[in-house]
Scaffold this motif. Structure first.
Motif, PDB file in Angstrom:
ATOM      1  N   THR A  61     -10.721  -2.074   1.964  1.00 22.11           N
ATOM      2  CA  THR A  61     -11.511  -1.531   0.870  1.00 22.11           C
ATOM      3  C   THR A  61     -12.933  -2.083   0.928  1.00 22.11           C
ATOM      4  OG1 THR A  61      -9.537  -1.278  -0.496  1.00 22.11           O
ATOM      5  CG2 THR A  61     -11.660  -1.310  -1.644  1.00 22.11           C
ATOM      6  N   TYR A  70      -7.039   3.785   4.971  1.00 19.13           N
ATOM      7  CA  TYR A  70      -5.632   3.469   5.163  1.00 19.13           C
ATOM      8  C   TYR A  70      -5.266   3.634   6.631  1.00 19.13           C
ATOM      9  CZ  TYR A  70      -5.530   3.939   0.124  1.00 19.13           C
ATOM     10  OH  TYR A  70      -5.792   3.780  -1.211  1.00 19.13           O
ATOM     11  N   VAL A  97       1.614  -0.714   6.479  1.00 19.03           N
ATOM     12  CA  VAL A  97       0.390  -0.241   5.831  1.00 19.03           C
ATOM     13  C   VAL A  97      -0.688  -1.326   5.871  1.00 19.03           C
ATOM     14  CG1 VAL A  97      -0.600   0.642   3.682  1.00 19.03           C
ATOM     15  CG2 VAL A  97       1.784   1.154   4.249  1.00 19.03           C
ATOM     16  N   SER A 140     -11.635   3.151   0.233  1.00 18.17           N
ATOM     17  CA  SER A 140     -10.502   2.490   0.889  1.00 18.17           C
ATOM     18  C   SER A 140     -10.063   3.355   2.063  1.00 18.17           C
ATOM     19  CB  SER A 140      -9.330   2.314  -0.082  1.00 18.17           C
ATOM     20  OG  SER A 140      -9.683   1.452  -1.133  1.00 18.17           O
ATOM     21  N   GLY A 181       0.841  -1.185   0.000  1.00 19.40           N
ATOM     22  CA  GLY A 181       0.000   0.000   0.000  1.00 19.40           C
ATOM     23  C   GLY A 181       0.875   1.233   0.000  1.00 19.40           C
ATOM     24  N   VAL A 227      -4.616  -1.602   4.332  1.00 21.39           N
ATOM     25  CA  VAL A 227      -5.655  -0.990   3.509  1.00 21.39           C
ATOM     26  C   VAL A 227      -6.890  -1.870   3.587  1.00 21.39           C
ATOM     27  CG1 VAL A 227      -6.300  -0.178   1.205  1.00 21.39           C
ATOM     28  CG2 VAL A 227      -3.893  -0.103   1.919  1.00 21.39           C
ATOM     29  N   ALA A 262       0.228   6.192   4.643  1.00 21.45           N
ATOM     30  CA  ALA A 262       0.221   5.599   5.977  1.00 21.45           C
ATOM     31  C   ALA A 262       1.184   6.256   6.953  1.00 21.45           C
ATOM     32  CB  ALA A 262       0.547   4.106   5.873  1.00 21.45           C
TER      33      ALA A 262
END
Length: 164
Positions: free
Chosen positions: A130, A87, A126, A85, A53, A128, A58
């Motif tokens: 979604t 983060y 990171v 999404s 990501g 993520v 981040a």
């Protein structure tokens, strides 16, 4: 990634990322309502972060943010479907279970007991998440609610919202 201005960037798909709050120069105006006041912002070098990501997203964020409302269009706009999404990256060396929170989009629960360290495996990595099929007209509403027993407030590093 190509830099557009300090804090703002365009990703490989051409989606513009905007710093919020704005740092390093002028940015396009996006109305964002947020609460509570007095959150703790952090901003680190992206080279300190890893994972799948965008590390540049981040590496900064807000700790303690519980509500975020982002204007997507003019009032009265028709309903559209979005892919959203969120983060995350834990900036501190804390243990699994210390920062756990629930996530709502448009008033609907999409995550219960989100533990960034538990899912990412370690700090400064990171994560993520979604969510497709998010319906919104003129505003995207995000709520982060601390889970019972959590010793740390929620955190959020970035939001990506693309009409589908």
């Amino acid at each position: 990634m190509r830099d557009r201005a300090p804090g703002d960037r365009v990703d490989d798909e051409g989606v513009r990322g905007l710093a919020c709050p704005t740092v390093g120069g002028a940015s396009p105006e996006v109305k964002v309502g947020a609460s509570p006041e007095g959150v703790r912002y952090f901003r680190h070098r992206s080279t300190r972060y890893e994972g799948d990501g965008p590390r540049w997203v981040a590496a900064s964020g807000a700790e303690g943010r519980q509500q975020l409302d982002i204007d997507l269009a003019q009032a009265g706009a028709p309903m559209r479907t979005y892919e959203v999404s969120l983060y995350f990256a834990e900036p501190e060396a804390i243990a699994q279970g210390q920062r756990v929170f629930d996530v709502q989009l448009q008033g609907k629960g999409v995550e219960t007991g989100l533990d960034v360290i538990g899912l990412a495996g370690r700090p400064r990595t990171v994560l993520v998440r979604t969510y497709g099929g998010v319906e919104a007209a003129d505003r995207l509403s995000i709520r982060l609610q601390p889970a019972a027993g959590s010793s740390r407030p929620p955190l959020l590093c970035g939001v990506r919202c693309v009409a589908r």
